[in-house]
Design a protein around this motif. Sequence first.
Motif, PDB file in Angstrom:
ATOM      1  N   TYR A  15       0.804  -1.223   0.000  1.00  0.00           N
ATOM      2  CA  TYR A  15       0.000   0.000   0.000  1.00  0.00           C
ATOM      3  C   TYR A  15       0.838   1.275   0.000  1.00  0.00           C
ATOM      4  O   TYR A  15       0.323   2.350   0.274  1.00  0.00           O
ATOM      5  CB  TYR A  15      -0.961  -0.003   1.191  1.00  0.00           C
ATOM      6  CG  TYR A  15      -2.043  -1.033   1.030  1.00  0.00           C
ATOM      7  CD1 TYR A  15      -3.160  -0.754   0.261  1.00  0.00           C
ATOM      8  CD2 TYR A  15      -1.924  -2.294   1.601  1.00  0.00           C
ATOM      9  CE1 TYR A  15      -4.156  -1.699   0.086  1.00  0.00           C
ATOM     10  CE2 TYR A  15      -2.906  -3.243   1.426  1.00  0.00           C
ATOM     11  CZ  TYR A  15      -4.019  -2.943   0.669  1.00  0.00           C
ATOM     12  OH  TYR A  15      -5.000  -3.880   0.489  1.00  0.00           O
ATOM     13  N   THR A  29      -3.123   9.981  -3.307  1.00  0.00           N
ATOM     14  CA  THR A  29      -3.855   9.427  -2.174  1.00  0.00           C
ATOM     15  C   THR A  29      -4.738  10.481  -1.528  1.00  0.00           C
ATOM     16  O   THR A  29      -5.880  10.205  -1.158  1.00  0.00           O
ATOM     17  CB  THR A  29      -2.899   8.829  -1.134  1.00  0.00           C
ATOM     18  OG1 THR A  29      -2.197   7.751  -1.746  1.00  0.00           O
ATOM     19  CG2 THR A  29      -3.634   8.330   0.086  1.00  0.00           C
ATOM     20  N   ALA A  58      -5.303   2.887   3.127  1.00  0.00           N
ATOM     21  CA  ALA A  58      -5.006   4.090   2.349  1.00  0.00           C
ATOM     22  C   ALA A  58      -4.912   5.336   3.219  1.00  0.00           C
ATOM     23  O   ALA A  58      -4.116   6.228   2.937  1.00  0.00           O
ATOM     24  CB  ALA A  58      -6.064   4.300   1.269  1.00  0.00           C
TER      25      ALA A  58
END
Length: 137
Positions: A30, A75, A95
């Motif tokens: 991630y 993001t 996230a």
Amino acid sequence: MSRPVAVTGWAVHLDAADAPAVLGRKGLLYKEPATRLALCAVHRALGLPDGARPGTALDPDTAVVASSNLGNIGTVVDVARTVAREGGRGVSLMAAPNASSNVVAGTVALWFRFGGPNLMLCNGETSGSTPWPPARS
């Protein structure tokens, strides 16, 4: 109390896609491209062999200072859009931490066990492009 500062290595890394080869696969799933690039550059600057993680104890005397124009903007935009569309519960728990402005410096500090202060300089478009030293007037 003043302390000496020493730069003992440097590196440039331009391809986030080869991060698993440089850093090993574990823990990268991630991470954003800017974070993977920073991790690879530090890995190279430290002279570590590909795939090796530092096995050292936490080093409280090593700080991390990083600068990025818009390192984690992807993001941040994704999280903002998700919150607007679905509310806060729609944001992935994997996230959300990457939306922090200090994610690059913090991740480098954690990954390489640097226990000193970590600081991310991020002032938009001029962060990585301002000449150093600044011109004198």
